[in-house]
Design an enzyme around this catalytic site. Structure first.
Site, mmCIF file in Angstrom:
data_model
loop_
_atom_site.group_PDB
_atom_site.id
_atom_site.type_symbol
_atom_site.label_atom_id
_atom_site.label_comp_id
_atom_site.label_asym_id
_atom_site.label_seq_id
_atom_site.Cartn_x
_atom_site.Cartn_y
_atom_site.Cartn_z
ATOM 1 C CB CYS A 1 -0.841 0.023 1.265
ATOM 2 S SG CYS A 1 -1.745 -1.512 1.519
ATOM 3 N NE ARG B 1 4.196 1.725 -1.343
ATOM 4 C CZ ARG B 1 5.314 1.025 -1.253
ATOM 5 N NH1 ARG B 1 6.290 1.250 -2.098
ATOM 6 N NH2 ARG B 1 5.471 0.117 -0.330
ATOM 7 C CD1 TRP C 1 -3.005 -4.469 -5.195
ATOM 8 C CD2 TRP C 1 -1.747 -5.722 -3.855
ATOM 9 N NE1 TRP C 1 -2.735 -5.646 -5.844
ATOM 10 C CE2 TRP C 1 -1.970 -6.432 -5.051
ATOM 11 C CE3 TRP C 1 -0.976 -6.313 -2.863
ATOM 12 C CZ2 TRP C 1 -1.460 -7.701 -5.287
ATOM 13 C CZ3 TRP C 1 -0.459 -7.582 -3.087
ATOM 14 C CH2 TRP C 1 -0.707 -8.267 -4.293
ATOM 15 C CG ASN D 1 3.168 -0.749 2.806
ATOM 16 O OD1 ASN D 1 2.628 -1.710 2.282
ATOM 17 N ND2 ASN D 1 4.376 -0.340 2.476
ATOM 18 N N GLY D 2 1.776 -3.276 4.913
ATOM 19 C CA GLY D 2 2.441 -4.498 5.366
ATOM 20 C C GLY D 2 1.436 -5.500 5.911
ATOM 21 C CD GLU E 1 10.617 -8.283 -19.151
ATOM 22 O OE1 GLU E 1 10.403 -9.215 -18.371
ATOM 23 O OE2 GLU E 1 10.241 -7.115 -18.920
ATOM 24 C CE LYS F 1 6.897 -5.702 -18.753
ATOM 25 N NZ LYS F 1 8.068 -6.061 -18.000
ATOM 26 C CD GLU G 1 3.719 -6.505 -16.250
ATOM 27 O OE1 GLU G 1 4.875 -6.331 -16.597
ATOM 28 O OE2 GLU G 1 3.367 -6.493 -15.063
ATOM 29 C CG HIS H 1 10.156 -31.555 -27.003
ATOM 30 N ND1 HIS H 1 10.479 -32.867 -27.288
ATOM 31 C CD2 HIS H 1 11.239 -30.818 -27.357
ATOM 32 C CE1 HIS H 1 11.708 -32.928 -27.765
ATOM 33 N NE2 HIS H 1 12.182 -31.698 -27.828
ATOM 34 C CE LYS I 1 7.553 -0.245 -10.762
ATOM 35 N NZ LYS I 1 7.856 -0.901 -12.049
HETATM 36 O O1 M6R Z 1 10.734 -4.564 -7.620
HETATM 37 P P1 M6R Z 1 11.123 -5.889 -8.182
HETATM 38 O O2 M6R Z 1 12.074 -5.774 -9.324
HETATM 39 O O3 M6R Z 1 11.650 -6.834 -7.133
HETATM 40 O O4 M6R Z 1 9.781 -6.502 -8.729
HETATM 41 C C1 M6R Z 1 9.743 -7.809 -9.236
HETATM 42 C C2 M6R Z 1 8.463 -8.058 -9.994
HETATM 43 O O5 M6R Z 1 7.358 -7.901 -9.159
HETATM 44 C C3 M6R Z 1 8.322 -7.121 -11.195
HETATM 45 O O6 M6R Z 1 9.419 -7.207 -12.047
HETATM 46 C C4 M6R Z 1 7.043 -7.471 -11.987
HETATM 47 O O7 M6R Z 1 7.167 -8.719 -12.583
HETATM 48 C C5 M6R Z 1 6.766 -6.378 -13.024
HETATM 49 N N1 M6R Z 1 5.411 -5.945 -12.923
HETATM 50 C C6 M6R Z 1 6.945 -6.848 -14.429
HETATM 51 O O8 M6R Z 1 6.717 -5.828 -15.342
#
Ligand code: M6R
Length: 609
Positions: free
Chosen positions: A2, A27, A74, A100-101, A482, A486, A489, A505, A604
């Site tokens: 959060c 967040r 969140w 937050n936590g 990657e 992208k 998400e 396979h 994030k």
């Molecule tokens: O802050 P971090 O790099 O540790 O975060 C890791 C993942 O949560 C982050 O890379 C996530 O997969 C992204 N949303 C991807 O775009």
């Protein structure tokens, strides 16, 4: 996870709280709330949904008062709802808290407090903190907060406000970030710097266990034992605009376009002036030290994990040390073989990812040497690791990680070259040649970004497909992973990446007429093999979009379209091939009308398990 904010000063608290929260929505954004003390009463306003819903709700009835706290949520404990939104208060309404936590022992505390007659309003773990404060309160605000902190277990950053103590906020943290912004006759509290930089550049970055008593004119920090701490002010060097969109429609697009500068910043002062090698002053490692390891683990999540896969390739290829890459969420539970001959490298943009932090702590406990590659100065991971290499990418606000990935790749490449230089595993000429190619990368990313029109066209044409496949071999496969993440998400298109040689396979069964396949073909040693995999999917009538280096005249013969990137050493080409994939995801999401910067169900920074 959060975002939390606090304000005490002379201005209207609600203005800062709402503005600060808008910078922290990355967040979490399933509900938001503020509490403002007007000199007599505490007014709490909350709303499920984005911050904009809260703004609308209170637009004609803005709470007045110059002390307040706020929160953007969140959900972890309790679904997103008005009731579960923070701030939370005790029975009397005298004490209010944002958090937050996770309070891990909240259930037992809640039972105890209910038995004592406390009346709970929400399903959250946080509410116990407010009731506990009410329960232990003895007229001494700070002393009572300390007592609360002795009873709660878990991870938190917390801000406490009390009607009985006008003009004073108390904040603290454990395993979650918290900063204090120092103003003139006003002070600010926030989870992260973007929330406060429009107000001040002078900050205190709070460390675990520190407790701050914040009034409009003072900030007094002490540790758990009550000893005063003289903290150094951290001057924020970012521009206020750096945390804003800077003219782009979305943070994601802005951050994609920031990559040339970001990777240049990562390299700055790390390349030996004559171009003969890499210098990492933060490390000062020597040959004996590097030879004392029998293995390296790279541990990370999501995009950072994908950067780790490329990092493994770099270190093994250039420094000839065995590297294993693990997902942090798997690593911690598989009893990995870790001892003092292990080097653990964690990669994390935020430096706050809970699984990565836990893997780091556990590895340290078992004797491993630890290195963090992160973007956030003073983050939990940065503080926990023995060595830190900052990526210096600047704030990354979009949930989808872009410039964090490329800067992580640059840093892993430089780390591998640095190790190779020390160990003598590469000829001096080869190192100099690679440094030369590395220096060209910022300009080559700019070149790749200079013509986005074909990518927009592809996105429009294929944006409504249900499935997209990404294939490649070797480093191309890591980049394919990657690219697929992208697309998933931000555009919600089902996307999968496969090592091209694995198609036969099983996955080939999914390739039917018209299915888009993005095929990366940049690695010379496996080029012919990749071409035959491309022919396999073409034979099933897939629509194939190739990604190749300029000068490749072969690929176009076998695919429907090719996107070219500038030529470089094939070790460095992931820094270029990922760019069209990021753009494809972005424009795919735009085509489908998705909320690019705040994809559904995501946040994030994942500071909970
Ligand atoms: O802050 P971090 O790099 O540790 O975060 C890791 C993942 O949560 C982050 O890379 C996530 O997969 C992204 N949303 C991807 O775009």
């Amino acid at each position: 996870m959060c975002g939390i904010v606090g304000y005490v000063g002379k201005g209207r608290a609600a203005d800062f709280l709402l503005d600060g929260l808008s910078k922290l929505e990355y967040r979490g954004y399933d509900s938001a709330g503020i509490a403002v003390y007007d000199g007599t009463n505490v007014h709490i306003e909350k709303s499920v949904g984005r911050l904009s819903a809260l703004r609308e709700k209170i637009a004609d009835n803005m709470p007045e008062g110059s002390m307040g706290i706020g929160h953007t949520r969140w959900a972890t404990h309790g679904r997103p709802s008005d009731r579960n939104a923070h701030p939370h208060s005790d029975c009397s309404g005298d004490f209010v808290v944002v958090h937050n936590g996770i309070i891990e022992n909240y259930l037992s505390l809640k039972e105890e407090l209910i038995e004592k007659g406390h009346n709970f309003q929400s399903e959250t773990d946080t509410e116990v903190v407010a009731h506990l404060l009410e329960d232990v309160y003895n007229g001494d605000f700070l002393g009572s907060v300390r007592e609360v902190l002795q009873r709660i277990e878990g991870s938190y950053s917390l801000v406490f406000m009390s009607k009985k103590n006008p003009g004073t906020l108390i904040c603290t943290k454990q395993d979650n970030p918290l900063v204090i912004g120092l103003g003139e006759g006003e002070n600010f509290i926030a989870s992260d710097i973007p929330a406060i930089i429009s107000k001040t550049r002078k900050t205190f970055i709070m460390a675990d266990g520190e407790i701050a008593v914040v009034t409009q004119d003072s900030v007094n920090i002490s540790n758990r034992r009550g000893e005063k701490i003289d903290k150094k002010i951290f001057e924020v060097s970012w521009n206020a605009e750096a945390a804003e969109k800077g003219g782009y429609e979305h943070f994601m697009l802005k951050e994609i376009h920031e990559q040339p500068k970001a990777v240049k910043d990562t390299m700055r002062e790390r390349i030996i002036k004559d171009g003969s090698g890499i210098i990492l002053n933060e490390l000062n490692w020597d040959k004996d030290f590097l030879q004392s390891f029998n293995k390296i683990y790279i541990v990370a999540c999501g995009t950072a994990y994908h950067a780790g896969l490329v990092g493994k390739y770099y270190i093994e290829k250039l420094a000839r040390i065995l590297v294993e890459v693990d997902l942090a969420s798997e690593f911690r539970y598989r009893d990995p073989i870790i001892d003092e001959k292990t080097l653990l490298i964690v990669i994390s943009q935020s430096g706050e990812t809970s699984d990565t932090l836990a893997a780091l702590k556990e590895s340290k406990r078992r004797g491993a040497k630890t290195l963090a590659v992160t973007n956030v100065v003073g983050s939990s991971i940065a503080r926990e690791a023995e060595w830190v290499l900052y990526t210096w990418a600047g704030p990354e606000i979009a949930v989808a990680s872009t410039k964090a990935y490329t800067t992580q790749l640059i840093l892993m490449f430089m780390l591998a070259l640095y190790m190779a230089g020390i160990l003598g595993t590469q000829e001096k000429e080869r190192i100099a040649e690679l440094v030369g190619e590395l220096k060209k990368i910022p300009a080559q990313i700019s070149e790749t970004l200079s013509d986005v029109e074909p990518i927009k066209t592809f996105a429009k044409r294929y944006g409504f497909n249900e499935d997209v496949f990404y294939i490649g071999r070797s480093l191309d496969y890591s980049v394919a992973l990657e690219g697929a993440l992208k697309l998933k998400e931000v555009s919600y298109i089902h996307a999968e990446a496969y090592a091209a040689g694995e198609l036969k396979h099983g996955t080939l069964a999914l390739i039917v007429e018209g299915v888009p396949v993005i095929a990366l073909a940049t690695q010379r040693s496996v080029y012919e093999k990749t071409l035959s995999n491309i022919k396999e999917v073409k034979a099933r009538d897939a629509v194939v979009i190739g990604i190749a280096a300029e000068g490749d005249e072969e690929l176009i013969k076998y695919v429907d379209h090719v996107m070219y990137v500038p030529q470089t050493d094939e070790l460095l080409i992931p820094l270029l091939t990922v760019v069209p994939l990021q753009l494809l995801a972005y424009y795919g999401a735009i085509t489908r009308g998705c909320d690019v910067d705040k994809p559904r169900n995501l946040a994030k920074s994942v500071t909970v398990e």
